[in-house]
Design a protein around this motif. Structure first.
Motif, PDB file in Angstrom:
ATOM      1  N   CYS A 202       0.844  -1.198   0.000  1.00 25.83           N
ATOM      2  CA  CYS A 202       0.000   0.000   0.000  1.00 25.83           C
ATOM      3  C   CYS A 202       0.882   1.251   0.000  1.00 25.83           C
ATOM      4  O   CYS A 202       2.043   1.218   0.415  1.00 25.83           O
TER       5      CYS A 202
ATOM      6  N   PHE B 187      -2.298  -5.588  -1.054  1.00 23.12           N
ATOM      7  CA  PHE B 187      -2.399  -4.296  -1.735  1.00 23.12           C
ATOM      8  C   PHE B 187      -1.534  -4.282  -2.994  1.00 23.12           C
ATOM      9  O   PHE B 187      -0.843  -3.303  -3.293  1.00 23.12           O
ATOM     10  N   GLU B 188      -1.619  -5.371  -3.745  1.00 24.88           N
ATOM     11  CA  GLU B 188      -0.807  -5.491  -4.955  1.00 24.88           C
ATOM     12  C   GLU B 188      -1.220  -4.544  -6.066  1.00 24.88           C
ATOM     13  O   GLU B 188      -0.481  -4.375  -7.023  1.00 24.88           O
ATOM     14  N   GLN B 189      -2.369  -3.872  -5.936  1.00 29.27           N
ATOM     15  CA  GLN B 189      -2.739  -2.889  -6.959  1.00 29.27           C
ATOM     16  C   GLN B 189      -1.752  -1.727  -6.974  1.00 29.27           C
ATOM     17  O   GLN B 189      -1.619  -1.052  -7.985  1.00 29.27           O
ATOM     18  N   SER B 190      -1.005  -1.511  -5.888  1.00 32.76           N
ATOM     19  CA  SER B 190       0.004  -0.447  -5.879  1.00 32.76           C
ATOM     20  C   SER B 190       1.427  -1.005  -5.774  1.00 32.76           C
ATOM     21  O   SER B 190       2.363  -0.282  -5.449  1.00 32.76           O
ATOM     22  N   LYS B 191       1.591  -2.287  -6.107  1.00 38.59           N
ATOM     23  CA  LYS B 191       2.909  -2.932  -6.104  1.00 38.59           C
ATOM     24  C   LYS B 191       3.739  -2.402  -7.268  1.00 38.59           C
ATOM     25  O   LYS B 191       3.241  -2.235  -8.372  1.00 38.59           O
TER      26      LYS B 191
ATOM     27  N   GLN C 228      -5.241  -8.128  -3.938  1.00 39.43           N
ATOM     28  CA  GLN C 228      -5.295  -6.739  -4.396  1.00 39.43           C
ATOM     29  C   GLN C 228      -5.435  -5.804  -3.213  1.00 39.43           C
ATOM     30  O   GLN C 228      -4.820  -4.762  -3.159  1.00 39.43           O
ATOM     31  N   HIS C 229      -6.261  -6.176  -2.244  1.00 43.92           N
ATOM     32  CA  HIS C 229      -6.494  -5.352  -1.052  1.00 43.92           C
ATOM     33  C   HIS C 229      -5.969  -6.110   0.153  1.00 43.92           C
ATOM     34  O   HIS C 229      -5.404  -7.196   0.023  1.00 43.92           O
TER      35      HIS C 229
ATOM     36  N   THR D 149      -5.950 -12.464  -6.061  1.00 44.93           N
ATOM     37  CA  THR D 149      -5.652 -12.261  -7.460  1.00 44.93           C
ATOM     38  C   THR D 149      -5.386 -13.609  -8.123  1.00 44.93           C
ATOM     39  O   THR D 149      -5.092 -14.592  -7.473  1.00 44.93           O
TER      40      THR D 149
END
Length: 139
Positions: free
Chosen positions: A27, A111-115, A130-131, A137
């Protein structure tokens, strides 16, 4: 027993040993907190952790709507541990503060959406989310 401490040694934790509850968090808040592309925390039941020293506390809103309380050294600035309102019985300990290259690897990457695209957390059975804990995922 193992220990975690800040860079100057003013804040120290005594832990019962390695834990398999280790997560990498990508994150934006963890990126800013650590100054690195992700943070890695080892999670322990709060009642098995002894804390020495007087840390400074920083509180921020979590994505869950609760609060996360970070404890860092007022002298050297190292974040050593944290507590989340939604997990009151647990303490997250910065794996870097444990400083053991043989410490167990993360079992979750959250929080891999911001990795960062060049970061890869791999290993048998690593859960990729993702969160924080909402959706898994596809690998």
């Amino acid at each position: 027993m193992i220990s975690a401490r800040c860079n100057c040694g003013a804040i120290a934790l005594s832990l019962p040993g390695p834990t398999n509850r280790v997560a990498a968090c990508h994150c934006i808040a963890c990126q800013r907190r650590t100054g690195a592309p992700f943070g890695v925390g080892a999670f322990y039941p709060a009642d098995v952790v002894s804390i020495l020293g007087t840390p400074k506390e920083y509180v921020r809103a979590a994505e869950s709507g609760g609060k996360v309380r970070f404890y860092f050294c007022p002298d050297c600035g190292s974040t050593v541990y944290w507590k989340a309102d939604n997990l009151p019985a647990m303490i997250g300990v910065a794996v870097g503060a444990i400083a053991d290259p043989d410490f167990p690897a993360p079992i979750k990457s959250v929080f891999e959406q911001s990795k960062h695209a060049w970061v890869e957390v791999s290993g048998a059975g690593v859960e990729h989310l993702q969160h924080g804990s909402a959706r898994k995922t596809s690998d």
